[in-house]
Design a protein around this motif. Sequence first.
Motif, PDB file in Angstrom:
ATOM      1  N   GLU A 156       0.856  -1.189   0.000  1.00  0.00           N
ATOM      2  CA  GLU A 156       0.000   0.000   0.000  1.00  0.00           C
ATOM      3  C   GLU A 156       0.893   1.241   0.000  1.00  0.00           C
ATOM      4  OE1 GLU A 156      -2.747   0.048   3.230  1.00  0.00           O
ATOM      5  OE2 GLU A 156      -3.648  -1.889   2.715  1.00  0.00           O
ATOM      6  N   SER A 224      -4.049   1.438  -3.334  1.00  0.00           N
ATOM      7  CA  SER A 224      -3.758   0.022  -3.152  1.00  0.00           C
ATOM      8  C   SER A 224      -3.771  -0.636  -4.529  1.00  0.00           C
ATOM      9  CB  SER A 224      -4.796  -0.645  -2.253  1.00  0.00           C
ATOM     10  OG  SER A 224      -4.830  -0.037  -0.976  1.00  0.00           O
ATOM     11  N   HIS A 271       2.170  -0.311   4.252  1.00  0.00           N
ATOM     12  CA  HIS A 271       1.744  -1.642   4.678  1.00  0.00           C
ATOM     13  C   HIS A 271       2.025  -2.663   3.575  1.00  0.00           C
ATOM     14  CE1 HIS A 271      -1.520   0.710   7.132  1.00  0.00           C
ATOM     15  NE2 HIS A 271      -0.285   0.949   7.548  1.00  0.00           N
ATOM     16  N   HIS A 273       1.049  -6.538   2.146  1.00  0.00           N
ATOM     17  CA  HIS A 273       0.103  -7.656   2.166  1.00  0.00           C
ATOM     18  C   HIS A 273       0.782  -8.888   1.576  1.00  0.00           C
ATOM     19  CE1 HIS A 273      -3.711  -5.438   3.105  1.00  0.00           C
ATOM     20  NE2 HIS A 273      -2.948  -4.429   2.721  1.00  0.00           N
ATOM     21  N   GLU A 363      -1.701  -8.614   6.542  1.00  0.00           N
ATOM     22  CA  GLU A 363      -1.183  -7.259   6.315  1.00  0.00           C
ATOM     23  C   GLU A 363      -0.245  -6.898   7.468  1.00  0.00           C
ATOM     24  OE1 GLU A 363      -2.853  -2.669   5.785  1.00  0.00           O
ATOM     25  OE2 GLU A 363      -3.981  -4.127   6.983  1.00  0.00           O
ATOM     26  N   LYS A 365       1.409  -3.989   9.316  1.00  0.00           N
ATOM     27  CA  LYS A 365       1.080  -2.569   9.399  1.00  0.00           C
ATOM     28  C   LYS A 365       2.229  -1.709   9.905  1.00  0.00           C
ATOM     29  CE  LYS A 365      -2.970  -1.219  10.545  1.00  0.00           C
ATOM     30  NZ  LYS A 365      -3.383  -0.785   9.207  1.00  0.00           N
TER      31      LYS A 365
END
Length: 474
Positions: A156, A224, A271, A273, A363, A365
């Motif tokens: 992200e 994203s 972030h 994923h 994810e 963070k």
Amino acid sequence: MIPAMTPQTEQLEQTNREERRAAAEALLPELEDAGVTAVALPWVDTSGITRVKTVPLAKLPSAAAWGVGMSPVFDGFLLDDSIVAGRFAGSAVGDLRLHPDLSRLVVLAGQPGWAWAPVDRFTQAGQPHVQCSRSLLRRQVAALAEAGFTVKAAFEVEWVVARPDGLPDDPDAFVPALSGPAYGMTRLAEVSDYARDLMDALAEQGVVVDQFHPEYAGGQLEVSVGALDPVGAADTALLVRNTITAVSAQHGLRVSFSPKVTADGVGNGGHVHLSLWRDDENLMSGGDGAFGLTADGEAFTAGLLQHLPGLLAVGAPSVASYLRLVPSHWAGAYAAWGLENREAALRFVTGPDGNRQSSANVEVKSFDLAANPYLLMAGCLAVGLAGVRAGSRLPDPVGVDPASLSDEGRREAGIRALPATLAEAVQAFESDEVLAEAFGEELAATVVDVRNGEIALFEGTSPEAVCRAVRWKH
């Protein structure tokens, strides 16, 4: 020590060189038709700064065959362009070759006349440079494949848009270019033409945008993108940021991806994923574990959680990162995991019923965009695979903000605070045997030397001064 090339390897290199030249020459007519004049050849240094050399389009075949010269000194650069005299980096002696990955070449929609191709760095003898983060990531992908796994990944990207002239008495001050509320339709209306041009440019470059929206902080936006293979995800993170910067400049805006733009702001996250796959099966779903995790999916996630303190030295690599990584700011300041828990360092995402096999992922963070995405992704894969090999298990999931618990409550739940300073993260990195083995002696030492260089750079500096110093670097 780099082994000498045998006649057989010399012949193989000659064949590969001719193939690379031919592949580049085959691209020239299409690139000429697209109006391309020159090709940018970017890489990311240890401090997370994207560096670049360029070649005229006519020189692309030569660059593909022989590479483009560049000093290895950049491995020792700090974010202010000062140089650390590290144990294995920072010397003015030597030269490398930047080899563009033609399979990733893109015509830049936001910079007319330019194309872009990320590079792998090689020695003059044709060996991968021991400190090339993209080559490191390739090796970690290969290790996963040898064990029977693949990973799908995405970054992200959060950033702020600012007025380009700052304040009358301070041109480098941050003055948000948007005034609407967080996540507000008003803010989207303010940025409507800019957002349209940005998404058009990304689509033209083949980037799949999943979501775009106004974010929480003043002037903050987020995009994203679709999940890809790990190298592709890191390449795309670079391309997305480059496109944001270029389109913003066209609209008279200044952008910052810094983890902490102002001392009293929430900062920009980066972030990551991740989902672990075997063949066509998403191992983050369809299992007997918590929230549908399979045993391998749980072990991969547990590896991430266990090694997260050391990972922060590459995922939150700036002094400014720890001004962002604080409790109750959705930054993931505690080593905990939970279902859709945005205060846990690892937020487990199942996706909606009926689509979980495709969309389930974890994810992370705690990371931000000061990170070199190749180093960070390589570290994530290494510790995740280590978790799978060890059959690691996750602790109980956490369903509340860990900061809302008492110290005793966190201890009983096995919840640890993550490093609160870059120095603590470096210490955790140095003691992490999995990361040390994955990165190798020279690269691991350079990560430590560069991080310690930044710590010394900001010794005794106020949070406000740190934010100002890094604001326009990332």
